[in-house]
Scaffold this motif. Structure first.
Motif, PDB file in Angstrom:
ATOM      1  N   ILE A  69       0.839  -1.202   0.000  1.00 25.00           N
ATOM      2  CA  ILE A  69       0.000   0.000   0.000  1.00 25.00           C
ATOM      3  C   ILE A  69       0.871   1.249   0.000  1.00 25.00           C
ATOM      4  CG2 ILE A  69      -1.773   1.289   1.253  1.00 25.00           C
ATOM      5  CD1 ILE A  69      -2.726  -1.367   0.063  1.00 25.00           C
ATOM      6  N   ASN A  70       1.912   1.222   0.806  1.00 27.65           N
ATOM      7  CA  ASN A  70       2.782   2.398   0.888  1.00 27.65           C
ATOM      8  C   ASN A  70       3.519   2.662  -0.421  1.00 27.65           C
ATOM      9  OD1 ASN A  70       2.118   3.181   3.482  1.00 27.65           O
ATOM     10  ND2 ASN A  70       3.713   1.940   4.441  1.00 27.65           N
ATOM     11  N   ASP A  71       3.745   1.622  -1.213  1.00 29.79           N
ATOM     12  CA  ASP A  71       4.343   1.831  -2.535  1.00 29.79           C
ATOM     13  C   ASP A  71       3.447   2.729  -3.389  1.00 29.79           C
ATOM     14  OD1 ASP A  71       6.486   0.299  -1.870  1.00 29.79           O
ATOM     15  OD2 ASP A  71       5.898  -1.459  -3.047  1.00 29.79           O
ATOM     16  N   PHE A  72       2.140   2.502  -3.325  1.00 33.28           N
ATOM     17  CA  PHE A  72       1.200   3.340  -4.071  1.00 33.28           C
ATOM     18  C   PHE A  72       1.194   4.767  -3.518  1.00 33.28           C
ATOM     19  CE2 PHE A  72      -0.293  -0.798  -5.333  1.00 33.28           C
ATOM     20  CZ  PHE A  72      -0.792  -0.615  -6.613  1.00 33.28           C
ATOM     21  N   ARG A  73       1.275   4.875  -2.214  1.00 31.95           N
ATOM     22  CA  ARG A  73       1.282   6.204  -1.601  1.00 31.95           C
ATOM     23  C   ARG A  73       2.550   6.973  -1.973  1.00 31.95           C
ATOM     24  NH1 ARG A  73      -0.913   4.382   4.438  1.00 31.95           N
ATOM     25  NH2 ARG A  73      -3.137   4.394   3.904  1.00 31.95           N
ATOM     26  N   ILE A  74       3.673   6.287  -1.978  1.00 31.85           N
ATOM     27  CA  ILE A  74       4.924   6.947  -2.347  1.00 31.85           C
ATOM     28  C   ILE A  74       4.893   7.348  -3.820  1.00 31.85           C
ATOM     29  CG2 ILE A  74       7.414   6.632  -2.615  1.00 31.85           C
ATOM     30  CD1 ILE A  74       6.466   7.059   0.266  1.00 31.85           C
ATOM     31  N   ALA A  75       4.303   6.503  -4.663  1.00 27.28           N
ATOM     32  CA  ALA A  75       4.185   6.854  -6.084  1.00 27.28           C
ATOM     33  C   ALA A  75       3.361   8.125  -6.257  1.00 27.28           C
ATOM     34  CB  ALA A  75       3.552   5.693  -6.851  1.00 27.28           C
ATOM     35  N   GLU A  76       2.285   8.250  -5.478  1.00 22.04           N
ATOM     36  CA  GLU A  76       1.462   9.459  -5.545  1.00 22.04           C
ATOM     37  C   GLU A  76       2.230  10.662  -5.009  1.00 22.04           C
ATOM     38  OE1 GLU A  76      -1.750  12.132  -5.952  1.00 22.04           O
ATOM     39  OE2 GLU A  76      -1.158  10.272  -6.950  1.00 22.04           O
ATOM     40  N   ALA A  77       2.977  10.462  -3.926  1.00 22.20           N
ATOM     41  CA  ALA A  77       3.777  11.555  -3.378  1.00 22.20           C
ATOM     42  C   ALA A  77       4.831  12.012  -4.385  1.00 22.20           C
ATOM     43  CB  ALA A  77       4.447  11.110  -2.076  1.00 22.20           C
ATOM     44  N   CYS A  78       5.444  11.071  -5.081  1.00 20.65           N
ATOM     45  CA  CYS A  78       6.438  11.421  -6.105  1.00 20.65           C
ATOM     46  C   CYS A  78       5.793  12.227  -7.231  1.00 20.65           C
ATOM     47  CB  CYS A  78       7.081  10.155  -6.664  1.00 20.65           C
ATOM     48  SG  CYS A  78       8.231   9.344  -5.529  1.00 20.65           S
ATOM     49  N   ARG A  79       4.596  11.830  -7.622  1.00 23.50           N
ATOM     50  CA  ARG A  79       3.897  12.577  -8.679  1.00 23.50           C
ATOM     51  C   ARG A  79       3.640  14.012  -8.242  1.00 23.50           C
ATOM     52  NH1 ARG A  79      -0.820  14.490 -10.107  1.00 23.50           N
ATOM     53  NH2 ARG A  79      -1.798  13.870  -8.137  1.00 23.50           N
ATOM     54  N   LEU A 102      16.068   7.845  -1.447  1.00 23.66           N
ATOM     55  CA  LEU A 102      16.345   9.269  -1.261  1.00 23.66           C
ATOM     56  C   LEU A 102      15.333   9.868  -0.296  1.00 23.66           C
ATOM     57  CD1 LEU A 102      16.929  10.356  -4.982  1.00 23.66           C
ATOM     58  CD2 LEU A 102      18.705  10.114  -3.228  1.00 23.66           C
ATOM     59  N   SER A 103      15.677  11.018   0.263  1.00 23.25           N
ATOM     60  CA  SER A 103      14.698  11.767   1.039  1.00 23.25           C
ATOM     61  C   SER A 103      13.749  12.462   0.070  1.00 23.25           C
ATOM     62  CB  SER A 103      15.395  12.802   1.920  1.00 23.25           C
ATOM     63  OG  SER A 103      15.974  13.816   1.114  1.00 23.25           O
ATOM     64  N   PRO A 104      12.541  12.845   0.504  1.00 17.90           N
ATOM     65  CA  PRO A 104      11.613  13.527  -0.408  1.00 17.90           C
ATOM     66  C   PRO A 104      12.200  14.784  -1.040  1.00 17.90           C
ATOM     67  CG  PRO A 104      10.477  12.825   1.574  1.00 17.90           C
ATOM     68  CD  PRO A 104      11.923  12.565   1.809  1.00 17.90           C
ATOM     69  N   ALA A 105      12.891  15.596  -0.246  1.00 15.32           N
ATOM     70  CA  ALA A 105      13.472  16.833  -0.781  1.00 15.32           C
ATOM     71  C   ALA A 105      14.553  16.531  -1.814  1.00 15.32           C
ATOM     72  CB  ALA A 105      14.040  17.672   0.353  1.00 15.32           C
ATOM     73  N   SER A 106      15.401  15.549  -1.524  1.00 13.49           N
ATOM     74  CA  SER A 106      16.461  15.184  -2.471  1.00 13.49           C
ATOM     75  C   SER A 106      15.875  14.604  -3.750  1.00 13.49           C
ATOM     76  CB  SER A 106      17.415  14.175  -1.827  1.00 13.49           C
ATOM     77  OG  SER A 106      18.051  14.728  -0.699  1.00 13.49           O
ATOM     78  N   TRP A 107      14.813  13.805  -3.595  1.00 11.73           N
ATOM     79  CA  TRP A 107      14.186  13.211  -4.781  1.00 11.73           C
ATOM     80  C   TRP A 107      13.591  14.303  -5.669  1.00 11.73           C
ATOM     81  CZ3 TRP A 107       9.662  13.073  -7.416  1.00 11.73           C
ATOM     82  CH2 TRP A 107       9.499  12.047  -8.356  1.00 11.73           C
ATOM     83  N   ARG A 108      12.928  15.280  -5.053  1.00 10.52           N
ATOM     84  CA  ARG A 108      12.344  16.372  -5.840  1.00 10.52           C
ATOM     85  C   ARG A 108      13.441  17.149  -6.568  1.00 10.52           C
ATOM     86  NH1 ARG A 108       8.252  20.646  -3.205  1.00 10.52           N
ATOM     87  NH2 ARG A 108       6.689  19.701  -4.584  1.00 10.52           N
ATOM     88  N   THR A 162       5.388  18.388   3.114  1.00  6.36           N
ATOM     89  CA  THR A 162       4.400  18.024   4.132  1.00  6.36           C
ATOM     90  C   THR A 162       3.013  17.864   3.524  1.00  6.36           C
ATOM     91  OG1 THR A 162       5.646  19.191   5.841  1.00  6.36           O
ATOM     92  CG2 THR A 162       3.342  18.714   6.310  1.00  6.36           C
ATOM     93  N   SER A 163       2.645  18.772   2.628  1.00  9.69           N
ATOM     94  CA  SER A 163       1.335  18.673   1.974  1.00  9.69           C
ATOM     95  C   SER A 163       1.253  17.427   1.108  1.00  9.69           C
ATOM     96  CB  SER A 163       1.078  19.916   1.128  1.00  9.69           C
ATOM     97  OG  SER A 163       1.023  21.072   1.938  1.00  9.69           O
ATOM     98  N   ALA A 164       2.338  17.118   0.401  1.00 10.99           N
ATOM     99  CA  ALA A 164       2.370  15.902  -0.417  1.00 10.99           C
ATOM    100  C   ALA A 164       2.249  14.664   0.461  1.00 10.99           C
ATOM    101  CB  ALA A 164       3.661  15.855  -1.226  1.00 10.99           C
ATOM    102  N   MET A 165       2.836  14.723   1.631  1.00 13.38           N
ATOM    103  CA  MET A 165       2.750  13.610   2.577  1.00 13.38           C
ATOM    104  C   MET A 165       1.293  13.340   2.955  1.00 13.38           C
ATOM    105  SD  MET A 165       4.223  13.484   6.482  1.00 13.38           S
ATOM    106  CE  MET A 165       2.914  14.579   7.077  1.00 13.38           C
ATOM    107  N   PHE A 166       0.576  14.393   3.346  1.00 14.50           N
ATOM    108  CA  PHE A 166      -0.821  14.227   3.741  1.00 14.50           C
ATOM    109  C   PHE A 166      -1.697  13.816   2.559  1.00 14.50           C
ATOM    110  CE2 PHE A 166       0.324  17.267   7.279  1.00 14.50           C
ATOM    111  CZ  PHE A 166       0.183  16.333   8.286  1.00 14.50           C
TER     112      PHE A 166
END
Length: 345
Positions: A283-293, A327-333, A303-307
């Motif tokens: 499930i978290n794989d799908f959530r991370i994919a959405e956060a990456c998008r 990677l961390s979210p900031a580094s990935w972005r 933080t907003s992407a996390m929620f």
């Protein structure tokens, strides 16, 4: 100077913990088994303080009876986090009342055997907890996917806390044999401080993992024909993506099973076989994919992407993000935007 026994301090901490749990949960979300467990631990701490801190000998018969009620409540608390089809065992409540009834009978009729009985009880329930934890996080079908890992760790810690309490009971028996109980007060105080505090803290952690109760949720009691694993995952993927179920922060394995019309065990087995991971990670794989998008396509904050992607705690979000992307979210972005600029040139 007023003497304040250490068990009273433990009781105060447990009462504060109980208040935090009560104030932090809506009435519909409260897990009364966990609350009762913390309350019982606090009461036991008070009785220990009165017995060994102020030598109230009349309470010596109450202590083993109260202690016998802790392991069944620990197991009942964590049983509330497993799937409904796993916990509907007729007469289970009466079975788990047996240790307390037995302890009361031993106190009245054969008090010399009560310590041995408590050791057997605590070790037995510790083994039951470890058996409950054996399938991993997927065993906790009523725990939110985000909190399943912490709840599973709390389950294991609770089991070892019961074993620790059993070791202290053994130390009490040996102390009576070797020193006629000269160190009994110190042993009991330390046992109370460590064992009950650990159990109380694990109760709070696991309680936080419980999801809000579903509204008008109906369980299909008819046995579901077992489909192929690929068909199961296709159905789950449709719910997670098309119906955006992955973004539900209160999603649990049991809820997912109800929405899919499949037994939770079949979903867990299919995910394990085809994806090679547990349902929480899937499930978290799908959530991370959405956060990456969101991080790639919008200027939304991390933080907003996390929620928006279904996570509620930054620690869990960062851990899962690193698991998936390294990677961390900031580094990935930053890396994603650099690649986008390089690709457009």
């Amino acid at each position: 100077m007023i003497f304040l026994p250490l068990p009273f301090v433990v009781a105060l901490l447990l009462l504060i913990l109980l208040v935090v749990m009560l104030r932090g949960d809506e009435p519909a979300k409260r897990n009364w088994a966990f609350l009762a467990l913390v309350a019982l631990c606090a009461l036991q701490s008070v009785v220990v303080g009165l017995r060994w801190g102020y030598d109230v000998t009349a309470l010596r018969f109450a202590l083993p009876v109260l202690a016998s009620g802790v392991p069944p409540l620990v197991l009942a608390s964590f049983h509330s986090l497993i799937g409904c089809e796993e916990r509907n065992v007729p007469g289970a409540a009466w079975v788990h009342a047996t240790p307390t009834i037995g302890a009361l009978m031993l106190v009245l009729l054969a008090p010399r055997y009560i310590d041995f009985a408590l050791i057997v009880e605590y070790v037995g329930y510790a083994l039951a907890l470890l058996n409950l934890a054996r399938p991993g996080t997927d065993a906790l079908g009523e725990a939110r996917f985000e909190g399943a890992v912490a709840a599973h760790r709390a389950l294991v810690i609770a089991a070892f806390s019961l074993c620790l309490s059993a070791l202290f009971d053994l130390a009490i028996i040996l102390d009576f044999e070797w020193t006629k109980g000269a160190n009994i007060g110190l042993i009991v105080s330390n046992a109370n401080m460590l064992g009950l505090l650990f159990i109380g803290l694990t109760a709070m952690v696991a309680d936080r993992a419980r999801a809000l109760p579903a509204v008008n949720a109906i369980l299909d009691e008819e046995p579901t024909p077992e489909p192929q694993d690929r068909e199961i995952l296709d159905r789950i993927d449709h719910l997670l993506v098309s119906e955006k179920l992955a973004r539900d922060e209160n999603l649990t394995l049991s809820r997912l099973a109800r929405r899919a019309g499949l037994p939770a065990r079949q979903i867990s087995t299919a995910v394990n076989r085809l994806a090679g991971k547990n349902v929480s990670q899937y499930i978290n794989d799908f959530r991370i994919a959405e956060a990456c998008r969101l991080l790639r396509e919008t200027d939304m904050s991390v933080t907003s992407a996390m929620f928006e992607s279904g996570f509620q705690t930054k620690s869990n979000f960062n851990r899962e993000f690193r698991r998936v992307t390294a990677l961390s979210p900031a580094s990935w972005r930053q890396q994603s935007r650099a690649e986008k600029i390089a690709g457009s040139q």
